[in-house]
Design an enzyme around this catalytic site. Sequence first.
Site, short mmCIF file in Angstrom:
data_model
loop_
_atom_site.label_atom_id
_atom_site.label_comp_id
_atom_site.label_asym_id
_atom_site.label_seq_id
_atom_site.Cartn_x
_atom_site.Cartn_y
_atom_site.Cartn_z
CG ASN A 298 38.51 -7.16 12.11
OD1 ASN A 298 37.41 -7.16 12.89
ND2 ASN A 298 39.48 -8.03 12.23
CG ASP B 150 36.27 -8.33 19.27
OD1 ASP B 150 37.29 -8.73 18.56
OD2 ASP B 150 36.67 -7.40 20.03
CG HIS C 157 38.75 -4.97 16.08
ND1 HIS C 157 38.97 -5.42 17.56
CD2 HIS C 157 39.85 -5.40 15.54
CE1 HIS C 157 39.94 -6.13 17.56
NE2 HIS C 157 40.60 -6.04 16.15
CD GLU D 189 41.73 -15.67 10.88
OE1 GLU D 189 42.88 -16.02 11.30
OE2 GLU D 189 41.13 -15.98 9.78
CB ILE E 146 36.90 -16.58 10.12
CG1 ILE E 146 36.26 -17.24 11.66
CG2 ILE E 146 35.62 -15.77 9.71
CD1 ILE E 146 35.91 -16.05 12.61
P1 GH3 Z 1 41.73 -16.21 4.87
O1 GH3 Z 1 40.25 -16.49 4.07
O2 GH3 Z 1 42.83 -16.35 4.00
O3 GH3 Z 1 41.95 -16.70 6.15
O4 GH3 Z 1 41.83 -14.60 5.07
P2 GH3 Z 1 41.60 -13.72 6.49
O5 GH3 Z 1 41.17 -12.49 6.10
O6 GH3 Z 1 40.71 -14.37 7.46
O7 GH3 Z 1 42.84 -13.82 7.17
P3 GH3 Z 1 43.84 -12.97 7.44
O8 GH3 Z 1 45.11 -13.73 8.24
O9 GH3 Z 1 44.33 -11.92 6.54
O10 GH3 Z 1 43.40 -11.96 8.70
C1 GH3 Z 1 42.98 -12.29 9.98
C2 GH3 Z 1 42.60 -11.02 10.73
O11 GH3 Z 1 42.23 -11.24 11.97
C3 GH3 Z 1 43.79 -10.04 10.87
C4 GH3 Z 1 43.16 -9.56 12.17
O12 GH3 Z 1 43.28 -8.22 12.43
C5 GH3 Z 1 42.32 -10.00 12.70
N1 GH3 Z 1 42.15 -10.53 14.12
C6 GH3 Z 1 42.94 -11.25 14.87
N2 GH3 Z 1 42.29 -11.38 16.21
C7 GH3 Z 1 41.37 -10.47 16.29
C8 GH3 Z 1 40.42 -10.28 17.29
O13 GH3 Z 1 40.70 -10.78 18.55
N3 GH3 Z 1 39.42 -9.64 17.07
C9 GH3 Z 1 39.22 -9.13 15.69
N4 GH3 Z 1 38.19 -8.18 15.65
N5 GH3 Z 1 40.15 -9.44 14.85
C10 GH3 Z 1 41.21 -10.02 15.02
MG MG Z 2 40.99 -16.41 8.01
MG MG Z 3 44.15 -17.18 9.80
#
Ligand code: GH3
Ligand code: MG
Ligand code: MG
Length: 315
Positions: free
Chosen positions: A203, A212, A208, A238, A196
């Site tokens: 978020n 989800d 959050h 994600e 994503i």
């Molecule tokens: P990019 O376009 O480069 O992929 O940026 P991004 O923001 O999508 O990627 P980044 O890796 O910076 O952030 C991923 C986020 O996903 C950080 C983390 O808190 C969130 N995340 C991971 N697992 C879950 C989950 O189960 N539920 C929710 N709500 N958030 C989650």
């Molecule tokens: Mg991402």
């Molecule tokens: Mg990622």
Amino acid sequence: YIIKDGISALTYASSIVKRIIHNKNIKILVVDDSKSFVNKTIDLLKRYKIIGLCAYDGEEAYSVLKENSDVKIVLTDYLMPKMDGLELTKKIRRDYSKDELSIIVTSNDTNKKIPAKFLKYGANDFLYKGFSNEEFFARINSNIEVLELFDEIKNKANKDYLTGLFNRRYLFDVGNKIYEDCKINDKIFAIAIIDIDNFKNINDTYGHDVGDMALKEVSKILNKEIMSNALISRLGGEEFCICFYNRTEKDIDGLLENIRKKFENNIINYNNKEIKYTISIGYSFRFGKNIDSMINNADKYLYFAKNEGRNRVRK
Ligand code: GH3
Ligand code: MG
Ligand code: MG
Ligand code: MG
């Protein structure tokens, strides 16, 4: 219901299972050289809406079983022509484990050594003929409960709780087998990684829970768009992984681009707000050393897709 430990969790699971047994089409194979016993038993099963299949010796039972992969329980006699119940039990256990199929033995033989012998060969239960209907159904029920419990536990071990997609463990286990099969048989295999875009913003902006919800939406869209020949899993966070097998390259190209568009045009309504997000996809067809190296390769293309501005598909 408070789950305090493993035991009470299992008890809890079994109480859920109890409620669903009677809504399912359970199939039981009844094996006995006495036609009247078979007929009587199948009539009895009908009362509980259980479908009874029949066979009159061990050999026939084995072939009926091979043709009916949805049989859950084999109810077998001991002494029969051609192949007896003991041989049948042994043979069945070479192909089916106790989490797939239950074997219940019924016999007139009062030799005290018989039940133990059967249990050692892999039978689950032993019933002396002349049993009451109540005992019969209690045993059938408890065997079905155990099978359902196995399913429940396997489901929990293999699936991601949030999205219901297969989890990472399952991907590496089953995905690797599909990969090997395609590699050996020269079939097309592709790995696609979906991530994503700017998910952190969702978020941070909406909370959050909305994040989800967006993750669950991914599972919904992927399941809807990808009908066959694919294993869809959540890698973590994600990020999602799709293994495509035995499909043409062109077909996969088109499908992934279509999926990207579906997200671009999708709106999630939440508290009178419209939430939109896009995805990036990296994918690869080239066989590597193993599935891990293919995932790394797809990940490289995902990185390109992100660098080139996101909301795009790269291979
Ligand atoms: P990019 O376009 O480069 O992929 O940026 P991004 O923001 O999508 O990627 P980044 O890796 O910076 O952030 C991923 C986020 O996903 C950080 C983390 O808190 C969130 N995340 C991971 N697992 C879950 C989950 O189960 N539920 C929710 N709500 N958030 C989650
Ligand atoms: Mg991402
Ligand atoms: Mg990622
Ligand atoms: Mg007999």
